[in-house]
Scaffold this active site. Sequence first.
Site, PDB file in Angstrom:
ATOM      1  N   TRP A 155       0.812  -1.222   0.000  1.00 65.07           N
ATOM      2  CA  TRP A 155       0.000   0.000   0.000  1.00 65.07           C
ATOM      3  C   TRP A 155       0.846   1.273   0.000  1.00 65.07           C
ATOM      4  O   TRP A 155       0.327   2.359  -0.186  1.00 65.07           O
ATOM      5  CB  TRP A 155      -0.921   0.021   1.234  1.00 65.07           C
ATOM      6  CG  TRP A 155      -0.191  -0.309   2.504  1.00 65.07           C
ATOM      7  CD1 TRP A 155      -0.144  -1.533   3.117  1.00 65.07           C
ATOM      8  CD2 TRP A 155       0.636   0.554   3.299  1.00 65.07           C
ATOM      9  NE1 TRP A 155       0.661  -1.479   4.231  1.00 65.07           N
ATOM     10  CE2 TRP A 155       1.161  -0.208   4.369  1.00 65.07           C
ATOM     11  CE3 TRP A 155       0.999   1.899   3.204  1.00 65.07           C
ATOM     12  CZ2 TRP A 155       2.015   0.317   5.336  1.00 65.07           C
ATOM     13  CZ3 TRP A 155       1.856   2.430   4.160  1.00 65.07           C
ATOM     14  CH2 TRP A 155       2.355   1.647   5.207  1.00 65.07           C
ATOM     15  N   ASN A 156       2.149   1.182   0.270  1.00 67.15           N
ATOM     16  CA  ASN A 156       2.881   2.425   0.566  1.00 67.15           C
ATOM     17  C   ASN A 156       3.162   3.298  -0.660  1.00 67.15           C
ATOM     18  O   ASN A 156       3.209   4.520  -0.553  1.00 67.15           O
ATOM     19  CB  ASN A 156       4.150   2.156   1.389  1.00 67.15           C
ATOM     20  CG  ASN A 156       5.133   1.244   0.709  1.00 67.15           C
ATOM     21  OD1 ASN A 156       4.809   0.579  -0.270  1.00 67.15           O
ATOM     22  ND2 ASN A 156       6.343   1.206   1.225  1.00 67.15           N
ATOM     23  N   CYS A 206      10.311   1.150   2.236  1.00 63.61           N
ATOM     24  CA  CYS A 206      11.292   0.085   2.500  1.00 63.61           C
ATOM     25  C   CYS A 206      12.701   0.658   2.511  1.00 63.61           C
ATOM     26  O   CYS A 206      13.607   0.085   3.104  1.00 63.61           O
ATOM     27  CB  CYS A 206      11.176  -0.993   1.437  1.00 63.61           C
ATOM     28  SG  CYS A 206      11.296  -0.318  -0.222  1.00 63.61           S
ATOM     29  N   ARG A 249       6.010  -0.374 -11.704  1.00 63.86           N
ATOM     30  CA  ARG A 249       7.355  -0.963 -11.701  1.00 63.86           C
ATOM     31  C   ARG A 249       7.306  -2.444 -12.099  1.00 63.86           C
ATOM     32  O   ARG A 249       8.293  -3.014 -12.532  1.00 63.86           O
ATOM     33  CB  ARG A 249       7.950  -0.791 -10.292  1.00 63.86           C
ATOM     34  CG  ARG A 249       9.433  -0.933 -10.215  1.00 63.86           C
ATOM     35  CD  ARG A 249       9.973  -0.375  -8.923  1.00 63.86           C
ATOM     36  NE  ARG A 249       9.830  -1.305  -7.812  1.00 63.86           N
ATOM     37  CZ  ARG A 249      10.385  -1.110  -6.612  1.00 63.86           C
ATOM     38  NH1 ARG A 249      11.081  -0.021  -6.362  1.00 63.86           N
ATOM     39  NH2 ARG A 249      10.221  -1.982  -5.647  1.00 63.86           N
ATOM     40  N   GLU A 299      10.710  -8.174  -3.672  1.00 62.87           N
ATOM     41  CA  GLU A 299      11.191  -6.878  -3.160  1.00 62.87           C
ATOM     42  C   GLU A 299      10.655  -6.770  -1.742  1.00 62.87           C
ATOM     43  O   GLU A 299       9.479  -6.482  -1.541  1.00 62.87           O
ATOM     44  CB  GLU A 299      10.667  -5.735  -4.030  1.00 62.87           C
ATOM     45  CG  GLU A 299      11.175  -5.724  -5.464  1.00 62.87           C
ATOM     46  CD  GLU A 299      12.649  -5.366  -5.579  1.00 62.87           C
ATOM     47  OE1 GLU A 299      13.221  -4.845  -4.597  1.00 62.87           O
ATOM     48  OE2 GLU A 299      13.231  -5.632  -6.640  1.00 62.87           O
ATOM     49  N   GLU A 316      14.253  -4.587  -9.829  1.00 65.01           N
ATOM     50  CA  GLU A 316      13.204  -3.935 -10.619  1.00 65.01           C
ATOM     51  C   GLU A 316      13.752  -2.633 -11.154  1.00 65.01           C
ATOM     52  O   GLU A 316      14.509  -1.937 -10.475  1.00 65.01           O
ATOM     53  CB  GLU A 316      11.972  -3.675  -9.740  1.00 65.01           C
ATOM     54  CG  GLU A 316      11.253  -4.963  -9.387  1.00 65.01           C
ATOM     55  CD  GLU A 316       9.876  -4.735  -8.759  1.00 65.01           C
ATOM     56  OE1 GLU A 316       9.704  -3.742  -8.043  1.00 65.01           O
ATOM     57  OE2 GLU A 316       8.986  -5.568  -9.001  1.00 65.01           O
ATOM     58  N   GLU A 351      11.391  -2.955  11.095  1.00 66.73           N
ATOM     59  CA  GLU A 351      11.141  -1.793  10.231  1.00 66.73           C
ATOM     60  C   GLU A 351      10.204  -0.861  10.980  1.00 66.73           C
ATOM     61  O   GLU A 351       9.086  -1.262  11.319  1.00 66.73           O
ATOM     62  CB  GLU A 351      10.433  -2.248   8.956  1.00 66.73           C
ATOM     63  CG  GLU A 351      11.332  -2.638   7.841  1.00 66.73           C
ATOM     64  CD  GLU A 351      10.527  -2.852   6.563  1.00 66.73           C
ATOM     65  OE1 GLU A 351       9.666  -3.749   6.543  1.00 66.73           O
ATOM     66  OE2 GLU A 351      10.779  -2.130   5.585  1.00 66.73           O
TER      67      GLU A 351
END
Length: 479
Positions: A151-152, A285, A160, A251, A459, A382
């Site tokens: 969602w970020n 991230c 991408r 990713e 990516e 995180e």
Amino acid sequence: MTDTPTQLFIGGAWADAADAATMPVDDPATGEILCHVADAGAKDAQRAEEAAVQAQEEWARTAPRVRSEILRRAYEIIVERTDELAHLMTAEMGKPLAEARGEVAYAAEFFRWFSEEAVRIEGGNGVLPDGRNRMLLSRRPVGPCLLITPWNFPLAMGTRKIGPAIAAGCTMILKPAPQTPLSSLALAAILKEAGLPDGVLNVVTTSRAGEVCEPLLRGGRIRKLSFTGSTNVGRLLLAQSAEAVVRTSMELGGNAPFIVFEDADLDKAVDGAMVAKMRNMGEACTAANRFFVHSSVVEEFGRRLAERMGALVVGPGTRNGVDVGPLIDRVGRAKVEELVADAVERGARVLVGGRTPEGPGCFYPPTVLMDVASDSRLMDTEIFGPVAAILTFDDEDEVIRRANDTPWGLVGYVFTEGLDRALRVSERLEVGMVGLNTGLVSNPAAPFGGVKQSGLGREGGRVGIDEFLEYQYLAVPVQ
Ligand code: NAP
């Protein structure tokens, strides 16, 4: 909002879920429901799979120039509709409008980049060592893909993956995060308008991720999984992909070290820290998670960072002058609160922020913590919020060892004015990307990705399309 599609996109048509289920999309700035979208189940996943499989053969034969031009048209439409898309993203995700506009530009650029790569897919040929046999190498699309996004970055994480898949000649099913389905549905409408044939892209919005994705991964018709999200979910999907030997790119999460040496330009370091920490409210991230600052400059760095962080304006992303929007939801905010409380309990000093405001919305203030203990939970979690955790170091070897002491390896940031040191330290960091005197590494023309438990594959860049291509070798004996 009124024109934004809210149904599933399957075989080029909009449809409700087979069981007519819907799910709410919330505005994180108010907690109110923005709208409802279709909530796909297993039957819808099957229909999407059928559409992708049926479309694959013809799509693989489509001229690269045609694929390229569809991407180029979609790029242009996205750029023209920057404002509309930015408002949509801010509504469902919370980021300030200026950042949302930035993401639209970033997202569009993947389509422009891969429209250029679509016509540069090269094979090869050669004489084998025996002098008689020839080798013809061609590159072919890997086949129908499942793309799962977080969602970020609701738009850019989609483009991408979709950009290189289209360029390579793959069909696909996109499953966006349930918090931010609208950007993906808007993207599907744009690609349809740009001329993408029916069935090449299918979008299933769902709150039942496991029910939708697991049969696709185990079924054997989906040939590729491209996933962006947390390491824990990535690990689960890798296991599910093993059964039908599905190719995967991952990713995953990060735990970025941000290292400021005693010879750093502190203005650059603080500017870099603001970007590396505050881009997307820290919900990235690539966000700097652990600030290691040399003991001779740590007080000054902390003071300046706290001043800049404290001056940021927190509020709804649609309001003029707002720098920091709400976090994605209450669960995300509760995690940040717990991590800060844990660090403070273990002796961290709060230089600024650290207190959840009253009222609606999932807001959390920019926060700087000094003297963070190495055993604090946020050192190996995180943070995914606007919290800068500062630790002190004295020695180059020591800081490299501490920076590498994590299962993740996505990105690291190094601030020093010495070229030797910059290169030496970068080479020793166990990460896929390094920002040297900069807090931003993301660029569609560069290969994005991590090592260790931050992922598999890359990516973007020239290599981004490789993830969606297979080699085929033709053996040709010549008399
Ligand atoms: P997440 O919880 O792992 O979810 C990511 C996506 O996976 C969502 O669409 C989610 O849908 C789906 N998912 C979860 N369980 C699934 C299952 N069993 N089967 C199929 N799909 C499943 O991550 P997030 O909270 O959305 O995003 C934040 C994470 O993404 C962070 O760890 C961040 O570092 C990482 N990220 C990495 C990159 C990168 O490029 N390396 C970029 C951006 C974000 P549901 O929510 O419905 O479960």
